[in-house]
Design a protein around this motif. Structure first.
Motif, short mmCIF file in Angstrom:
data_model
loop_
_atom_site.label_atom_id
_atom_site.label_comp_id
_atom_site.label_asym_id
_atom_site.label_seq_id
_atom_site.Cartn_x
_atom_site.Cartn_y
_atom_site.Cartn_z
N ASP A 51 27.12 -1.75 4.31
CA ASP A 51 27.26 -1.91 5.75
C ASP A 51 25.91 -1.54 6.36
O ASP A 51 25.58 -0.37 6.52
N VAL A 52 25.09 -2.55 6.63
CA VAL A 52 23.71 -2.35 7.08
C VAL A 52 23.62 -2.66 8.57
O VAL A 52 24.14 -3.67 9.03
N ASN A 53 22.94 -1.78 9.30
CA ASN A 53 22.72 -2.00 10.71
C ASN A 53 21.23 -2.27 10.94
O ASN A 53 20.41 -1.38 10.82
N PHE A 54 20.89 -3.52 11.24
CA PHE A 54 19.51 -3.88 11.52
C PHE A 54 19.22 -3.61 12.99
O PHE A 54 20.01 -3.95 13.86
N VAL A 55 18.05 -2.98 13.27
CA VAL A 55 17.72 -2.58 14.64
C VAL A 55 16.46 -3.28 15.18
O VAL A 55 16.18 -3.18 16.36
N GLN A 56 15.71 -3.93 14.32
CA GLN A 56 14.45 -4.54 14.76
C GLN A 56 14.17 -5.78 13.94
O GLN A 56 14.40 -5.79 12.73
N ASP A 57 13.69 -6.84 14.59
CA ASP A 57 13.22 -8.05 13.91
C ASP A 57 11.72 -8.15 14.11
O ASP A 57 11.22 -7.96 15.23
N ASN A 58 10.99 -8.48 13.04
CA ASN A 58 9.54 -8.65 13.09
C ASN A 58 9.18 -10.05 12.62
O ASN A 58 9.85 -10.60 11.75
N HIS A 59 8.11 -10.60 13.17
CA HIS A 59 7.65 -11.94 12.85
C HIS A 59 6.14 -11.88 12.75
O HIS A 59 5.47 -11.47 13.69
N SER A 60 5.59 -12.27 11.59
CA SER A 60 4.14 -12.27 11.44
C SER A 60 3.64 -13.65 11.02
O SER A 60 4.35 -14.40 10.37
N PHE A 61 2.41 -13.93 11.42
CA PHE A 61 1.70 -15.15 11.03
C PHE A 61 0.46 -14.69 10.28
O PHE A 61 -0.26 -13.80 10.74
N SER A 62 0.20 -15.28 9.11
CA SER A 62 -0.96 -14.90 8.32
C SER A 62 -1.58 -16.13 7.68
O SER A 62 -0.88 -17.08 7.35
N ARG A 63 -2.88 -16.05 7.45
CA ARG A 63 -3.61 -17.12 6.79
C ARG A 63 -3.67 -16.89 5.29
O ARG A 63 -3.45 -15.79 4.80
N GLN A 64 -3.99 -17.95 4.55
CA GLN A 64 -4.05 -17.91 3.09
C GLN A 64 -4.92 -16.75 2.60
O GLN A 64 -5.94 -16.43 3.19
N SER A 65 -4.48 -16.12 1.53
CA SER A 65 -5.13 -14.98 0.86
C SER A 65 -5.00 -13.67 1.63
O SER A 65 -5.54 -12.66 1.19
N THR A 66 -4.30 -13.68 2.77
CA THR A 66 -4.03 -12.42 3.46
C THR A 66 -3.04 -11.64 2.61
O THR A 66 -2.03 -12.17 2.16
N LEU A 67 -3.37 -10.37 2.37
CA LEU A 67 -2.47 -9.49 1.64
C LEU A 67 -2.11 -8.35 2.58
O LEU A 67 -3.00 -7.66 3.09
N ARG A 68 -0.83 -8.21 2.85
CA ARG A 68 -0.33 -7.14 3.72
C ARG A 68 0.51 -6.21 2.85
O ARG A 68 1.51 -6.61 2.29
N GLY A 69 0.09 -4.96 2.75
CA GLY A 69 0.88 -4.01 1.97
C GLY A 69 -0.02 -3.13 1.14
O GLY A 69 -1.24 -3.27 1.14
N MET A 70 0.59 -2.25 0.47
CA MET A 70 2.00 -2.00 0.22
C MET A 70 2.48 -0.88 1.16
O MET A 70 2.10 0.27 0.99
N HIS A 71 3.29 -1.21 2.15
CA HIS A 71 3.66 -0.29 3.23
C HIS A 71 5.06 0.29 3.07
O HIS A 71 5.95 -0.35 2.53
N TYR A 72 5.22 1.49 3.63
CA TYR A 72 6.53 2.11 3.80
C TYR A 72 6.40 3.24 4.80
O TYR A 72 5.29 3.65 5.15
N GLN A 73 7.53 3.71 5.30
CA GLN A 73 7.57 4.83 6.22
C GLN A 73 8.25 5.99 5.54
O GLN A 73 9.36 5.84 5.02
N LEU A 74 7.62 7.16 5.57
CA LEU A 74 8.20 8.33 4.94
C LEU A 74 9.36 8.86 5.77
O LEU A 74 10.42 9.18 5.25
N GLU A 75 9.16 8.94 7.09
CA GLU A 75 10.24 9.26 8.01
C GLU A 75 10.76 7.94 8.54
O GLU A 75 10.04 6.95 8.58
N LYS A 76 12.00 7.92 8.97
CA LYS A 76 12.60 6.68 9.47
C LYS A 76 12.39 5.54 8.48
O LYS A 76 11.98 4.44 8.83
#
Length: 191
Positions: A51-76
């Motif tokens: 039972d998952v409650n989603f609270v936020q939607d994100n939308h990103s646009f990136s160009r070829q070879s863009t590497l985003r990460g490796m991310h996480y949040q320690l709190e929340k």
């Protein structure tokens, strides 16, 4: 987590990382085009046993070879349901949960507008992606709000984790300063 259940509208496939799931919504198509229900809370909960409650939607646009990460949040800490609506990416999750049977392991999967695959990444994992096509639009739902004060970046090329990114011999990822300063496996706090 409860066992996965067969569901008429979505297919759920386990991955090599505990609790990370490939979600494939049923796509209805004909000569005019196609339709899919990209998310339905009741169907998602019924199929994955959460039972998952989603609270936020994100939308990103990136160009070829863009590497985003490796991310996480320690709190929340955020669970994420990710998908691509234009182009293609190689999506990666790294297990940071000390009590997990797959602690320290990674998995990767191509997500594209064509394959309609989604990836459920529970809280406690680092996440990132590499854009494989000239451009990509990436959408993701999160179970908690963005909390920049507790955001951590694991180095995308950490030798201990050893993610095998799809690349050519001359590959140089396009990284922002935060991702360039990613911490090593030994330095990052774990769950």
């Amino acid at each position: 987590m409860s066992s996965l259940k067969q569901h008429p509208k979505i297919s759920v496939t386990p991955t090599s990382i505990a609790d990370v799931l490939i979600i494939e919504p049923k796509v209805f198509g004909d000569e005019r085009g196609w339709f899919t229900e990209s998310f339905n809370a009741q169907d998602f909960s019924g199929a994955v046993g959460l039972d998952v409650n989603f609270v936020q939607d994100n939308h990103s646009f990136s160009r070829q070879s863009t590497l985003r990460g490796m991310h996480y949040q320690l709190e929340k800490a955020q669970g994420k349901l990710v998908r691509v609506v234009s182009g293609s990416v190689y999506d990666v999750a790294v297990d940071l949960r000390k009590n997990s049977p797959t602690y320290g392991k990674w998995m990767g999967l191509e997500l594209s507008a064509e394959n309609h695959k989604q990836l459920w990444i529970p809280a406690g994992l680092a996440h990132g992606f590499l854009v494989l096509t000239p451009m990509a639009e990436f959408l993701y739902k999160t179970t908690d709000y963005y909390h920049p004060q507790s955001e951590i970046c694991l180095a995308w090329d950490d030798p201990t984790v050893a993610i095998e990114w799809p690349k050519s011999p001359s590959f140089t990822p396009n990284l922002n300063p935060k991702d360039l300063a990613g911490l090593s496996w030994e330095q990052v706090p774990k769950f």
